[in-house]
Design an enzyme around this catalytic site. Structure first.
Site, short mmCIF file in Angstrom:
data_model
loop_
_atom_site.label_atom_id
_atom_site.label_comp_id
_atom_site.label_asym_id
_atom_site.label_seq_id
_atom_site.Cartn_x
_atom_site.Cartn_y
_atom_site.Cartn_z
N CYS A 52 54.75 38.41 52.30
CA CYS A 52 55.02 37.19 51.53
C CYS A 52 56.47 37.11 51.04
CB CYS A 52 54.07 37.10 50.33
SG CYS A 52 52.37 36.96 50.87
N HIS A 97 56.58 31.66 45.70
CA HIS A 97 55.65 31.96 46.79
C HIS A 97 54.28 31.39 46.43
CE1 HIS A 97 53.25 33.89 49.73
NE2 HIS A 97 52.68 34.73 48.88
N ASN A 128 47.79 30.12 51.36
CA ASN A 128 48.91 31.07 51.43
C ASN A 128 49.31 31.25 52.90
OD1 ASN A 128 50.64 33.25 51.38
ND2 ASN A 128 49.33 34.56 50.13
N1 ACO Z 1 34.02 33.10 46.20
C1 ACO Z 1 33.19 33.44 45.19
N2 ACO Z 1 33.33 34.57 44.47
C2 ACO Z 1 34.33 35.39 44.79
C3 ACO Z 1 35.23 35.12 45.83
C4 ACO Z 1 35.03 33.92 46.55
N3 ACO Z 1 35.84 33.54 47.57
N4 ACO Z 1 36.11 36.11 45.91
C5 ACO Z 1 35.80 37.02 44.96
N5 ACO Z 1 34.71 36.58 44.30
C6 ACO Z 1 33.99 37.22 43.22
C7 ACO Z 1 34.20 38.71 43.16
O1 ACO Z 1 33.35 39.36 44.06
C8 ACO Z 1 33.84 39.00 41.71
O2 ACO Z 1 32.46 39.07 41.61
P1 ACO Z 1 31.76 40.15 40.62
O3 ACO Z 1 32.31 39.82 39.25
O4 ACO Z 1 30.33 39.88 40.79
O5 ACO Z 1 32.23 41.48 41.12
C9 ACO Z 1 34.32 37.75 40.99
O6 ACO Z 1 34.48 36.73 41.98
C10 ACO Z 1 35.62 37.91 40.27
O7 ACO Z 1 36.49 38.58 41.13
P2 ACO Z 1 37.93 38.89 40.69
O8 ACO Z 1 38.56 39.79 41.70
O9 ACO Z 1 37.92 39.32 39.24
O10 ACO Z 1 38.58 37.45 40.78
P3 ACO Z 1 40.02 37.05 40.39
O11 ACO Z 1 39.97 36.06 39.32
O12 ACO Z 1 40.93 38.24 40.23
O13 ACO Z 1 40.50 36.29 41.71
C11 ACO Z 1 41.84 36.60 43.63
C12 ACO Z 1 40.54 36.97 42.95
C13 ACO Z 1 41.86 35.11 43.87
C14 ACO Z 1 41.90 37.31 44.97
C15 ACO Z 1 43.03 36.99 42.74
O14 ACO Z 1 42.88 38.32 42.31
C16 ACO Z 1 44.36 36.84 43.42
O15 ACO Z 1 44.79 35.74 43.73
N6 ACO Z 1 45.10 37.93 43.60
C17 ACO Z 1 46.44 37.88 44.18
C18 ACO Z 1 46.43 37.48 45.62
C19 ACO Z 1 47.83 37.62 46.15
O16 ACO Z 1 48.80 37.35 45.47
N7 ACO Z 1 47.99 38.10 47.35
C20 ACO Z 1 49.34 38.48 47.69
C21 ACO Z 1 49.94 37.69 48.65
S1 ACO Z 1 49.38 38.04 50.19
C22 ACO Z 1 50.57 38.96 51.02
O17 ACO Z 1 51.59 39.42 50.58
C23 ACO Z 1 50.13 39.27 52.37
#
Ligand code: ACO
Length: 351
Positions: A129, A278, A308
């Protein structure tokens, strides 16, 4: 010293729109079923990530990453009013290359019809990214040093073929889309305080490498691929992410990078037209804007429409808002990025 500037900008996204309503019903071949394939909801995706839809290439195996790169590159060259033959260096940033080697930049060079005995050098860079700003610093240095005069920098990603379309992969799968963005960087005729590429600072912390990665193979192993790519061990075949850690580090690095960019250039938000972060998660960008005290109306996002697109997000977002009439030629942009590695960067440049 010569200063460099962005001479032209272009982007490309495929036509197929995959909405949050549809994505739960798709299989790995992007075929829609009557039954849900992934346990997720449009509401969860929108509120937790900001993504409302993303673009996918046609599901007929006709498209490669270099294909997307070419389409964005052609548009950037048109915008710069130069031809592919003028390009004397290609830098291509991607985490979804056509094949493992050679790099995708040489495929792009051939697609542009500028391969052959006199072919220009082609670099592939792998900063995920952060790839676009890493490439921008390289292009800026090459032009400033007089090494090259027309650097084609492209960020391109074909993500939709390498995601896990089951509940197991839902945290990553819903985030990503396909697309490409490109710029042509060349020498600037003017040296004013707002002209050209003014600043780029990059960083990396290898201790975060395991928190966001995709193995596919392991060169320590003999042979290096030890799974059935179709149905074998999914932790090797699909991206693995510690979402919360990535989130927190992204907010921190992008906030600090943005503040440092303003301090180093002596600019204030009154001098800057737009902030282009980003596009990994809308909540990350809202937090960065809050901590870095960026006026809300200056923040440009496009994650709602494209998800993304990793190395493509910055040029794609700028071009999206240029097409909408918001961004104008000569506008001054502060950009901040964060990605796998961990890698990060911030830059100040004119479009
Ligand atoms: N649909 C429904 N529920 C989901 C989904 C989904 N698509 N994905 C995760 N959940 C669930 C999880 O399983 C969890 O369930 P549980 O509580 O029963 O265990 C719950 O939702 C909460 O999960 P969290 O991980 O706490 O959710 P969070 O609010 O952190 O959001 C996310 C997850 C969107 C992935 C977030 O952490 C995020 O955006 N992180 C950064 C992503 C990023 O920046 N990537 C980097 C760039 S990519 C690169 O460089 C290649």
């Amino acid at each position: 010293m010569i200063r460099s500037k962005i001479l032209g900008l272009g982007s490309y996204v495929p036509d197929r729109i995959v909405t949050n309503e549809e994505i739960a019903y798709l299989d790995a071949r992007h075929i829609r079923h009557d039954e849900k394939q992934t346990d997720t909801t449009p509401e969860w995706i929108r509120t937790r990530t900001g993504v409302e839809e993303r673009r996918y290439v046609p599901n007929d195996e006709s498209t490669t990453c270099s294909d997307l790169a070419q389409r964005a590159a052609v548009r950037a060259l048109e915008d710069a009013q130069c031809s592919a033959k003028d390009v004397d260096c290609i830098i291509l940033a991607t985490l979804s290359p056509d094949i493992h080697f050679p790099g995708t930049a040489v495929f792009l060079q051939s697609r542009l019809g500028i391969d052959g005995d006199e072919g220009c050098p082609c670099f592939d860079i792998r900063q995920q990214c952060s790839g676009f700003l890493y490439g921008l610093q390289m292009a800026d240095s090459f032009v400033k040093s007089g090494q090259y005069k027309r650097v084609l920098l492209v960020g391109a990603e074909l993500h939709s073929h390498s995601l896990d379309y089951s509940t197991r992969g839902r945290d990553v799968m819903v985030l990503f889309g396909d697309g490409a963005g490109a710029v042509v960087v060349g020498p600037s005729e003017s040296n004013g305080p707002r002209d050209g590429i003014l600043y780029t600072k990059l960083g990396a912390d290898g201790s975060g490498a395991q928190d966001l990665h995709l193995k596919v193979f392991d060169s320590q192993k003999m042979p290096h691929i030890q799974y059935d790519p179709a149905w074998g061990t999914p932790d090797v075949a699909y991206p693995q992410m510690n979402g919360k850690k990535v989130f927190l580090n992204a907010v921190r690095a992008m906030n600090l990078g943005t503040r440092a960019a303003l301090q180093a250039t002596g600019l204030t938000w009154d001098d800057v037209d737009w902030f282009v972060p980003h596009q990994a998660n809308l909540r990350i960008n809202e937090a960065v804007a809050k901590f870095a005290e960026i006026p809300e109306e200056k923040v440009l996002n496009s994650i709602q429409f494209y998800g993304n697109t990793t190395a493509a997000t910055v040029p794609l977002t700028i071009d999206h808002h240029r097409k909408a009439g918001r961004v104008k030629k000569g506008d001054l942009i502060v950009s901040a990025v964060f990605g796998a590695g961990f890698t990060w960067g911030a830059s100040v440049f004119q479009v």
